[in-house]
Design a protein around this motif. Structure first.
Motif, PDB file in Angstrom:
ATOM      1  N   SER A  82      45.265 -31.494  48.113  1.00  0.00           N
ATOM      2  CA  SER A  82      44.162 -32.429  47.846  1.00  0.00           C
ATOM      3  C   SER A  82      43.704 -32.306  46.395  1.00  0.00           C
ATOM      4  CB  SER A  82      43.000 -32.167  48.806  1.00  0.00           C
ATOM      5  OG  SER A  82      42.351 -30.942  48.512  1.00  0.00           O
ATOM      6  N   TYR A  83      43.682 -31.075  45.882  1.00  0.00           N
ATOM      7  CA  TYR A  83      43.314 -30.861  44.478  1.00  0.00           C
ATOM      8  C   TYR A  83      44.333 -31.530  43.555  1.00  0.00           C
ATOM      9  CZ  TYR A  83      42.677 -28.369  40.043  1.00  0.00           C
ATOM     10  OH  TYR A  83      42.508 -28.058  38.711  1.00  0.00           O
ATOM     11  N   LYS A  84      45.612 -31.389  43.886  1.00  0.00           N
ATOM     12  CA  LYS A  84      46.661 -31.977  43.050  1.00  0.00           C
ATOM     13  C   LYS A  84      46.612 -33.505  43.060  1.00  0.00           C
ATOM     14  CE  LYS A  84      49.701 -28.030  43.958  1.00  0.00           C
ATOM     15  NZ  LYS A  84      50.929 -27.576  44.667  1.00  0.00           N
ATOM     16  N   LEU A  85      46.114 -34.084  44.143  1.00  0.00           N
ATOM     17  CA  LEU A  85      46.045 -35.543  44.263  1.00  0.00           C
ATOM     18  C   LEU A  85      44.775 -36.142  43.667  1.00  0.00           C
ATOM     19  CD1 LEU A  85      47.413 -36.189  47.869  1.00  0.00           C
ATOM     20  CD2 LEU A  85      48.326 -37.154  45.760  1.00  0.00           C
ATOM     21  N   ARG A  86      43.818 -35.306  43.301  1.00  0.00           N
ATOM     22  CA  ARG A  86      42.498 -35.825  42.952  1.00  0.00           C
ATOM     23  C   ARG A  86      42.537 -36.799  41.783  1.00  0.00           C
ATOM     24  NH1 ARG A  86      43.358 -31.759  39.788  1.00  0.00           N
ATOM     25  NH2 ARG A  86      42.066 -31.284  37.963  1.00  0.00           N
ATOM     26  N   LYS A  87      43.335 -36.508  40.750  1.00  0.00           N
ATOM     27  CA  LYS A  87      43.374 -37.376  39.567  1.00  0.00           C
ATOM     28  C   LYS A  87      44.007 -38.722  39.892  1.00  0.00           C
ATOM     29  CE  LYS A  87      43.358 -33.759  36.022  1.00  0.00           C
ATOM     30  NZ  LYS A  87      44.098 -33.153  34.880  1.00  0.00           N
ATOM     31  N   LEU A  88      45.061 -38.702  40.704  1.00  0.00           N
ATOM     32  CA  LEU A  88      45.714 -39.947  41.101  1.00  0.00           C
ATOM     33  C   LEU A  88      44.772 -40.795  41.949  1.00  0.00           C
ATOM     34  CD1 LEU A  88      48.241 -41.719  41.211  1.00  0.00           C
ATOM     35  CD2 LEU A  88      49.055 -40.313  43.130  1.00  0.00           C
ATOM     36  N   ILE A  89      44.061 -40.147  42.854  1.00  0.00           N
ATOM     37  CA  ILE A  89      43.102 -40.871  43.697  1.00  0.00           C
ATOM     38  C   ILE A  89      42.008 -41.501  42.839  1.00  0.00           C
ATOM     39  CG2 ILE A  89      41.284 -40.541  45.429  1.00  0.00           C
ATOM     40  CD1 ILE A  89      43.174 -38.502  46.790  1.00  0.00           C
ATOM     41  N   LYS A  90      41.509 -40.760  41.860  1.00  0.00           N
ATOM     42  CA  LYS A  90      40.472 -41.312  40.986  1.00  0.00           C
ATOM     43  C   LYS A  90      41.016 -42.469  40.152  1.00  0.00           C
ATOM     44  CE  LYS A  90      37.010 -40.159  37.501  1.00  0.00           C
ATOM     45  NZ  LYS A  90      36.412 -39.109  36.646  1.00  0.00           N
ATOM     46  N   ALA A  91      42.233 -42.315  39.650  1.00  0.00           N
ATOM     47  CA  ALA A  91      42.833 -43.363  38.811  1.00  0.00           C
ATOM     48  C   ALA A  91      42.961 -44.681  39.562  1.00  0.00           C
ATOM     49  CB  ALA A  91      44.196 -42.908  38.306  1.00  0.00           C
ATOM     50  N   ASN A  92      43.128 -44.603  40.882  1.00  0.00           N
ATOM     51  CA  ASN A  92      43.272 -45.823  41.681  1.00  0.00           C
ATOM     52  C   ASN A  92      41.934 -46.443  42.076  1.00  0.00           C
ATOM     53  OD1 ASN A  92      46.117 -46.102  41.739  1.00  0.00           O
ATOM     54  ND2 ASN A  92      46.260 -44.431  43.223  1.00  0.00           N
ATOM     55  N   LEU A 117      36.855 -32.808  48.764  1.00  0.00           N
ATOM     56  CA  LEU A 117      35.437 -32.786  48.394  1.00  0.00           C
ATOM     57  C   LEU A 117      35.140 -31.652  47.412  1.00  0.00           C
ATOM     58  CD1 LEU A 117      33.841 -33.496  51.886  1.00  0.00           C
ATOM     59  CD2 LEU A 117      33.787 -35.018  49.906  1.00  0.00           C
ATOM     60  N   LEU A 118      35.716 -30.489  47.655  1.00  0.00           N
ATOM     61  CA  LEU A 118      35.493 -29.360  46.754  1.00  0.00           C
ATOM     62  C   LEU A 118      36.186 -29.568  45.410  1.00  0.00           C
ATOM     63  CD1 LEU A 118      35.884 -26.396  49.287  1.00  0.00           C
ATOM     64  CD2 LEU A 118      33.759 -27.378  48.400  1.00  0.00           C
ATOM     65  N   SER A 119      37.271 -30.335  45.409  1.00  0.00           N
ATOM     66  CA  SER A 119      38.033 -30.571  44.177  1.00  0.00           C
ATOM     67  C   SER A 119      37.364 -31.562  43.240  1.00  0.00           C
ATOM     68  CB  SER A 119      39.438 -31.088  44.523  1.00  0.00           C
ATOM     69  OG  SER A 119      40.175 -30.135  45.246  1.00  0.00           O
ATOM     70  N   ILE A 120      36.584 -32.493  43.781  1.00  0.00           N
ATOM     71  CA  ILE A 120      36.047 -33.577  42.949  1.00  0.00           C
ATOM     72  C   ILE A 120      34.608 -33.316  42.501  1.00  0.00           C
ATOM     73  CG2 ILE A 120      37.581 -35.234  44.049  1.00  0.00           C
ATOM     74  CD1 ILE A 120      35.237 -36.325  45.630  1.00  0.00           C
ATOM     75  N   TYR A 121      34.071 -32.152  42.849  1.00  0.00           N
ATOM     76  CA  TYR A 121      32.735 -31.799  42.367  1.00  0.00           C
ATOM     77  C   TYR A 121      32.723 -31.758  40.837  1.00  0.00           C
ATOM     78  CZ  TYR A 121      28.838 -28.893  40.893  1.00  0.00           C
ATOM     79  OH  TYR A 121      27.726 -28.419  40.232  1.00  0.00           O
ATOM     80  N   SER A 122      31.616 -32.162  40.253  1.00  0.00           N
ATOM     81  CA  SER A 122      31.439 -32.005  38.803  1.00  0.00           C
ATOM     82  C   SER A 122      29.956 -31.808  38.503  1.00  0.00           C
ATOM     83  CB  SER A 122      31.970 -33.218  38.034  1.00  0.00           C
ATOM     84  OG  SER A 122      31.234 -34.381  38.364  1.00  0.00           O
ATOM     85  N   PHE A 123      29.686 -31.158  37.383  1.00  0.00           N
ATOM     86  CA  PHE A 123      28.303 -30.932  36.955  1.00  0.00           C
ATOM     87  C   PHE A 123      28.115 -31.645  35.617  1.00  0.00           C
ATOM     88  CE2 PHE A 123      24.875 -28.470  34.915  1.00  0.00           C
ATOM     89  CZ  PHE A 123      23.922 -28.492  35.925  1.00  0.00           C
ATOM     90  N   LYS A 124      27.541 -32.836  35.682  1.00  0.00           N
ATOM     91  CA  LYS A 124      27.370 -33.650  34.472  1.00  0.00           C
ATOM     92  C   LYS A 124      25.918 -34.061  34.270  1.00  0.00           C
ATOM     93  CE  LYS A 124      32.085 -35.485  34.461  1.00  0.00           C
ATOM     94  NZ  LYS A 124      32.936 -36.706  34.416  1.00  0.00           N
TER      95      LYS A 124
END
Length: 485
Positions: A82-92, A117-124
């Motif tokens: 799921s972590y490895k897929l996170r960027k591709l999922i976001k790009a789509n 869910l744990l992979s896409i957390y961010s602190f912005k």
């Protein structure tokens, strides 16, 4: 923002889908074309970790479960994917994403969802300008399709909610989150989740004569606090409470033994233990775990200013033992010791402390295991080991032989707070043992929490290591109580 999790009974035909495959058989409900099926079979034959199909109107992500390894490792590999897929999922740029499975183990959907869910957390929170990629978003809704109990969805929602605010607290800089502000945030979380929070301020801490916490605070302009969190449901199954103790050092400079080079970087996260035990209480309360659980959080920063405590000082602790200060950068054990002593007033079944305590633990186990020391019943260690495998927050036990305690002997006090360079993590655990009148499990998360880079979905700058372990531990204990009764 964390996506909403929704259970669905049917997959809309034009919806993008993640499908977890337990075999090479392709489910008809994905409506793949002949050419897409041929492509997928070829990729499966090549043992690809995941397969991506862009069907223009929708995207399909296929994940073939690993074989020939332990079940708990299969679960972890799925979270990593799921972590490895996170960027591709976001790009789509999906607004919604279905997560389903076919011929997979029960719980696969939840495991992938948790990892994502744990992979896409961010602190912005403090970002004022848009960054590259900000025009793309993760899905706002994750639609779970399959054999999933409502209770498991609730567990997933509340546990990941706890992970998000735990990470938020850890990432906050000390100029926005001193000890007093941390206590206020914990109070808000308690009010929302339904557990009690009492905050002892400096006057009460002085009256209690918590010499360790007061000494560490002497170099700070901000007062210390001592938080008492109490989840005591009407239907609780245990007569004696479980007591958690979380280290709440909101910033650690090392004090007069000041940290040099880049060793001070990230020390706003030295209160991770405090954030984690708050997250555990939240999860217990929101999911209705029928156990009486108390959490104690001593909190301050450790600075070299003003009347800062020094090497050679002799402190009188809450339990009236005296401690010679050998190093002011060994402050965490001093504030934990007072809290562990205070825990005795509750006549607990078990005390568990969790802290980013020693660099020695990180040097011993790296980021692969939480260091554990204990004098508690082995059934609890066995259960922690099982839960650690389940959520892949694994424990590794250090010896607690009496000979290590010899290194803490002092010529002028009952004991010292350090014992030399060797066996540092063990010495810290032995120090805390002196203050525990009841069974103690000590968890040192310095290696698994203070990360310099992502360890897959365990993100750098504060993954909240131990939250999922301890939450699952109490869930299992409650289930065991119910089974016996």
């Amino acid at each position: 923002m964390k996506p909403e999790i929704i259970k669905i009974s049917q997959i809309p035909i034009d919806q993008s889908v993640v499908c977890i495959l337990g075999s090479d058989k392709l489910p008809e409900r994905l409506n793949l074309s002949k050419s897409e099926k041929e492509f997928v079979r070829k990729q499966l034959g090549a043992k690809e970790e995941y397969i991506y199909i862009n069907s223009y109107s929708k995207c399909i992500y296929l994940i073939r479960l690993k074989e020939g390894i332990s079940h708990y490792k299969i679960r972890e590999e799925l979270r990593k994917t799921s972590y490895k897929l996170r960027k591709l999922i976001k790009a789509n740029n999906h607004s919604e994403l279905v997560i389903t499975s076919d011929n997979a183990y029960k719980g696969a959907i939840e495991d992938f969802t948790e990892g994502l869910l744990l992979s896409i957390y961010s602190f912005k929170k403090y970002k004022t300008k848009a960054e590259e990629g900000d025009n793309k978003n993760f899905p706002s809704k994750l639609l779970l399709h399959g054999d999933i109990d409502d209770s498991e969805i609730n567990w997933l929602v509340e546990l990941t909610d706890a992970a998000y605010f735990t990470r938020d607290l850890i990432n906050e800089p000390v100029n926005h989150l001193n000890a007093t502000a941390l206590a206020a945030e914990i109070k808000k979380i308690g009010d929302s989740a339904g557990f009690e929070v009492e905050v002892l301020t400096k006057g009460k801490i002085e009256a209690l004569k918590m010499g360790g916490l007061l000494a560490v605070n002497k170099g700070s302009v901000d007062p210390p606090v001592f938080c008492i969190l109490d989840w005591h449901p009407a239907n609780c199954l245990n007569s004696k409470p479980f007591v958690l103790v979380g280290k709440g050092v909101v910033y650690d400079t090392g004090g007069l033994n000041i940290k040099t080079g880049d060793y001070m970087a990230g020390m706003n996260g030295d209160m991770a233990g405090a954030a984690i035990v708050t997250g555990v209480l939240h999860t217990a309360a929101k999911t209705g775990i029928p156990l009486h659980i108390i959490a104690l959080i001593p909190s301050t920063d450790n600075r070299p200013g003003g009347n800062a405590y020094t090497q050679g000082d002799i402190l009188t602790m809450y339990n009236k033992m005296t401690v010679e200060v050998g190093n002011t950068d060994a402050e965490g054990r001093l504030i934990l010791a007072d809290a562990i002593s205070y825990a005795s007033k509750y006549n607990p079944e078990l005390i568990i402390d969790i802290a980013t305590l020693t660099g020695s633990a990180a040097m011993t186990f790296g980021n692969k295991a939480i260091a554990l020391m204990s004098n508690a019943d082995r059934k609890y260690i066995k259960l922690l080991e099982e839960c650690g495998n389940d959520v892949y927050e694994r424990i590794a036990e250090l010896p607690s032989w009496d000979e290590y305690g010899e290194l803490l002997k002092s010529d002028v006090a009952d004991l010292k707070n350090v014992g030399g360079r060797e066996a540092g993590a063990i010495i810290a655990g032995k120090f805390l043992e002196h203050f525990a009148e009841f069974p103690l499990i000590h968890l040192d998360i310095a290696g698994t929490e203070l990360l310099k880079k992502d360890d897959f979905y365990r993100l750098k700058n504060g993954p909240g290591s131990g939250l999922r372990l301890l939450s699952t531990f109490f869930k299992r204990i409650a289930a065991d109580y119910k089974e016996k009764n």
